[in-house]
Design a protein around this motif. Sequence first.
Motif, PDB file in Angstrom:
ATOM      1  N   ASN A 108     -47.801 -63.943  42.125  1.00  0.00           N
ATOM      2  CA  ASN A 108     -48.737 -62.814  42.226  1.00  0.00           C
ATOM      3  C   ASN A 108     -50.193 -63.210  42.458  1.00  0.00           C
ATOM      4  N   SER A 109     -50.499 -64.493  42.524  1.00  0.00           N
ATOM      5  CA  SER A 109     -51.900 -64.907  42.686  1.00  0.00           C
ATOM      6  C   SER A 109     -52.302 -64.917  44.150  1.00  0.00           C
ATOM      7  N   GLY A 110     -53.613 -64.989  44.374  1.00  0.00           N
ATOM      8  CA  GLY A 110     -54.144 -65.023  45.727  1.00  0.00           C
ATOM      9  C   GLY A 110     -55.525 -65.634  45.746  1.00  0.00           C
ATOM     10  N   GLY A 111     -56.232 -65.459  46.856  1.00  0.00           N
ATOM     11  CA  GLY A 111     -57.548 -66.078  47.022  1.00  0.00           C
ATOM     12  C   GLY A 111     -58.616 -65.504  46.118  1.00  0.00           C
ATOM     13  N   LYS A 112     -58.368 -64.323  45.513  1.00  0.00           N
ATOM     14  CA  LYS A 112     -59.345 -63.731  44.588  1.00  0.00           C
ATOM     15  C   LYS A 112     -58.792 -63.679  43.169  1.00  0.00           C
ATOM     16  N   THR A 113     -57.987 -64.690  42.822  1.00  0.00           N
ATOM     17  CA  THR A 113     -57.423 -64.793  41.473  1.00  0.00           C
ATOM     18  C   THR A 113     -58.067 -65.968  40.749  1.00  0.00           C
ATOM     19  N   LEU A 114     -58.516 -65.741  39.524  1.00  0.00           N
ATOM     20  CA  LEU A 114     -59.044 -66.811  38.679  1.00  0.00           C
ATOM     21  C   LEU A 114     -57.945 -67.200  37.698  1.00  0.00           C
ATOM     22  N   VAL A 115     -57.466 -68.442  37.786  1.00  0.00           N
ATOM     23  CA  VAL A 115     -56.369 -68.927  36.949  1.00  0.00           C
ATOM     24  C   VAL A 115     -56.926 -69.892  35.911  1.00  0.00           C
ATOM     25  N   LEU A 116     -56.605 -69.643  34.643  1.00  0.00           N
ATOM     26  CA  LEU A 116     -57.048 -70.485  33.523  1.00  0.00           C
ATOM     27  C   LEU A 116     -55.816 -70.966  32.772  1.00  0.00           C
ATOM     28  N   ILE A 117     -55.611 -72.283  32.721  1.00  0.00           N
ATOM     29  CA  ILE A 117     -54.437 -72.844  32.046  1.00  0.00           C
ATOM     30  C   ILE A 117     -54.910 -73.912  31.079  1.00  0.00           C
ATOM     31  N   ASP A 118     -54.534 -73.772  29.830  1.00  0.00           N
ATOM     32  CA  ASP A 118     -54.924 -74.721  28.789  1.00  0.00           C
ATOM     33  C   ASP A 118     -53.760 -75.656  28.486  1.00  0.00           C
ATOM     34  N   GLU A 119     -54.060 -76.976  28.458  1.00  0.00           N
ATOM     35  CA  GLU A 119     -53.031 -78.000  28.197  1.00  0.00           C
ATOM     36  C   GLU A 119     -51.853 -77.832  29.155  1.00  0.00           C
ATOM     37  N   PHE A 120     -52.159 -77.900  30.435  1.00  0.00           N
ATOM     38  CA  PHE A 120     -51.173 -77.683  31.501  1.00  0.00           C
ATOM     39  C   PHE A 120     -50.037 -78.709  31.395  1.00  0.00           C
ATOM     40  N   GLY A 121     -48.787 -78.225  31.372  1.00  0.00           N
ATOM     41  CA  GLY A 121     -47.614 -79.092  31.397  1.00  0.00           C
ATOM     42  C   GLY A 121     -47.059 -79.471  30.052  1.00  0.00           C
ATOM     43  N   THR A 122     -47.727 -79.121  28.958  1.00  0.00           N
ATOM     44  CA  THR A 122     -47.237 -79.520  27.628  1.00  0.00           C
ATOM     45  C   THR A 122     -46.108 -78.600  27.177  1.00  0.00           C
ATOM     46  N   GLY A 123     -45.419 -79.008  26.138  1.00  0.00           N
ATOM     47  CA  GLY A 123     -44.359 -78.187  25.572  1.00  0.00           C
ATOM     48  C   GLY A 123     -42.972 -78.724  25.827  1.00  0.00           C
ATOM     49  N   THR A 124     -42.896 -79.778  26.650  1.00  0.00           N
ATOM     50  CA  THR A 124     -41.583 -80.379  26.932  1.00  0.00           C
ATOM     51  C   THR A 124     -41.784 -81.872  27.152  1.00  0.00           C
ATOM     52  N   ASP A 125     -40.720 -82.563  27.542  1.00  0.00           N
ATOM     53  CA  ASP A 125     -40.770 -84.003  27.796  1.00  0.00           C
ATOM     54  C   ASP A 125     -41.810 -84.286  28.876  1.00  0.00           C
ATOM     55  N   PRO A 126     -42.845 -85.120  28.565  1.00  0.00           N
ATOM     56  CA  PRO A 126     -43.885 -85.413  29.565  1.00  0.00           C
ATOM     57  C   PRO A 126     -43.336 -85.968  30.872  1.00  0.00           C
ATOM     58  N   GLN A 127     -42.185 -86.643  30.781  1.00  0.00           N
ATOM     59  CA  GLN A 127     -41.595 -87.219  31.975  1.00  0.00           C
ATOM     60  C   GLN A 127     -41.218 -86.136  32.994  1.00  0.00           C
ATOM     61  N   PHE A 128     -40.874 -84.934  32.476  1.00  0.00           N
ATOM     62  CA  PHE A 128     -40.503 -83.826  33.355  1.00  0.00           C
ATOM     63  C   PHE A 128     -41.607 -82.759  33.416  1.00  0.00           C
ATOM     64  N   GLY A 129     -42.337 -82.595  32.297  1.00  0.00           N
ATOM     65  CA  GLY A 129     -43.396 -81.587  32.260  1.00  0.00           C
ATOM     66  C   GLY A 129     -44.502 -81.880  33.244  1.00  0.00           C
ATOM     67  N   GLY A 130     -44.863 -83.173  33.396  1.00  0.00           N
ATOM     68  CA  GLY A 130     -45.917 -83.559  34.326  1.00  0.00           C
ATOM     69  C   GLY A 130     -45.598 -83.214  35.759  1.00  0.00           C
TER      70      GLY A 130
END
Length: 788
Positions: A411-433
């Motif tokens: 649903n995002s586009g060129g006028k969307t502001l996306v804010l993500i904190d601690e991107f990729g965490t919550g699972t095995d770093p080997q796959f989360g990254g």
Amino acid sequence: MIYPQNAADKLGFTEIKSLIQQHCLSEMGRQMVLRIQMMTSFDQIQKFLNQTKEFKEILENDTPLPIRNLFDIKSLADKIKVEGAYLTEAELHQVLLSLQTVFAVINYFNEREGRYPNLEALFEHLPIEKKIVKSIEQVIDDKGKIRPNASAELQHLIHSILKAEQEARKKIDHIFKNAQNNNWTADGNLTIRDGRLCIRLLAENKRKVKGFVHDESASGQTVFLEPEEVFQLNNLVRDLEFERRREIIKILTALSNELRPYVPLLLAYHGLLTKLDFVRAKALFAIQTEAVMPVLASSAELNLINARHPLLYLTLQKEGQTVVPLNIKIDEGQRVLVVSGPNAGGKSVCMKTVGLLQIMVQAGLLVPVDESSTVGIFRQVFADIGDDQSIESDLSTYSAHLSKMKYFVENSGGKTLVLIDEFGTGTDPQFGGPIAEAVLEALNRKHIRGVVTTHYSNLKSFANITEGIENASMMFDNMEMRPLYILETGKPGSSYAFEIAQKIGLPPNVLNAAKSKISGHQKKVDTLLVDLERDKKELLENRISIERQQRKVKTLIEENEKLKSYLEENRKAILKDAKNEAKNIILNANKLVENTISEIKESKADKEKTQQLRQNLKTELHKHQIKEPAPKKVEVDTSELKTGDWVKLSDSETIGQVIDVTKDNVILAIGDLRSVVKRKRVSKISNKEVPKEIRRSYSSQVTDAVANFSPEIDVRGMRGEEALYEIEKYLDKAIMMSFSNLKIIHGKGDGILRKLIRNYLKKYSEVSRMEDEHPDRGGDGITYVYLN
């Protein structure tokens, strides 16, 4: 739109609205604050921002706007829409006070026409219908009660009631006095029972006076009897009271019918009051957070200069600390910032500051940034902050994150502001990254704007090689092992995991074991980042030091050039004048010496004549000696000063009159001004030295001020801050005029205003004590203030 729904809470926007609500004067204003939401129309956002900016200007630099009474007249207008319905006396009084406020506000802006155009637009084409006010004032008095002369019938009924009551009172007083003379009465005076005036009789005497027993005491020894002669008169009074009430309802109904055609206008007035309260609250919050209006852009861009998180600013302000300002830029070339760095280093605060300030601006709120900051307009704000696991939906923490990522990508586009904190965490770093990298790549293809915080090395590497994505890091002092909370764009940051663990005190054997378990490549990368950070910090410090020295050298060179230029311009002229003067002195000296020798020869070396000639020569030579000016002695009048003395300032010709003398300072009245100066700067002068016009001016000012000053102030009906402002001005005048006591009428109510005023007066050392008025004359609704 903001996604998900709880993102506004997590970014702090809900708390911002709650703080703004505290500045509202009315419930309708608070309800309007609750409805604040992010807008996407450039013109609408600009209008709301300008309104708040103009109201802030009024609060800081202009006469206060006369907003005192804000009542919900919408509900009252809705009430009289129904045929036959009427407003009570209190409700009509609320309408009257509200309309008086509306008209005062409109007149305020009319006097300043063109100065606040966006606020003036709130009541553009809104007429001032004074007929409504006039109609209400003919029926309702200033205290909100119906006027006795509201109709001829009401005036007649009030007169009849008064006459019947007086007659009843006269009769019962006569009967009571007769009963007292016969010792039939119990202790006490006349009393009221069931709304009827009764006599206290001893139970054994109750049959000695004809009448009706309304009550008896708990012991049964006293009865409360209404005499028969008074009973009919009391019934008459009650009947007249009913008639009076019916007449009042008739008058109120007629007045409500008269106001019914003005319901649409009353609703318009209500809307104006609500908007004014709303904008005022936003402006007060802007002052509280030192917020300003940034430059608004229609494109999806962001350039925050010296930005501060408003909630963090208020929290640290209470603790006497300051917020480290944030500088961040997001545009077409630098669309997404991947922010890395140590834990507790400010990554999340950086991201939340961007999101919160963006939403605030698009909601029409001023923000704590530099005025040169630019804020664009986004259609959507997507945020993934914190743990959103759900037992009901069978979602783990990571599943909740992935669900949001799916929505963001779709649903995002060129006028969307996306804010993500601690991107990729919550699972095995080997796959989360790798999953996080793929999501970031998909979002970047859609040209979104955003801020992402992470510890993952693969995301830092991806940002380094991908167009539109830029690394950024929170600076860290690895010598003192503390975060600096400064965002630096252009390079990733180390997590300083081992350094922080070492500072906390993790055992060395555990640290060494941990280091041995990470790959050599990763260890080299992290070490390189730490070394780069250290080197950059040293370079920055050296650059600052060199720039400081360069500025100092530049200043010295400029001063030297100016001095050199001046000397070059004036050197020749000075030398020429000096040579001519020296030449003249020498010529004159030679002539003087020759003449002296010639006269000595002519006098044949006469002793007295020779001595006189030598003295003349000595005198002439003494004239050409350069004399050093003797330092001037500043004479200060050390005589004792007292109130009423006239003095002159030693460094000017200013004359003032002494109001008070403290230890080393003197309080002076200089015209209409009051000034505090050091004792050594003034010298006492006599009354004769003071010009007549100054003496006459001072005398008339003091006489007029004392004559016109009343040691009594009434603040009933005022709000707390307004009452304190009036009392402060009033108290200053009283102290200046040496009044010994003051009287403040604040009313009883719940006692809140009384407590506020007394706590405020305690800070004045001139206030010796405070006490209530006598109970018969107002009690704790009036405060007497005694001054030293």
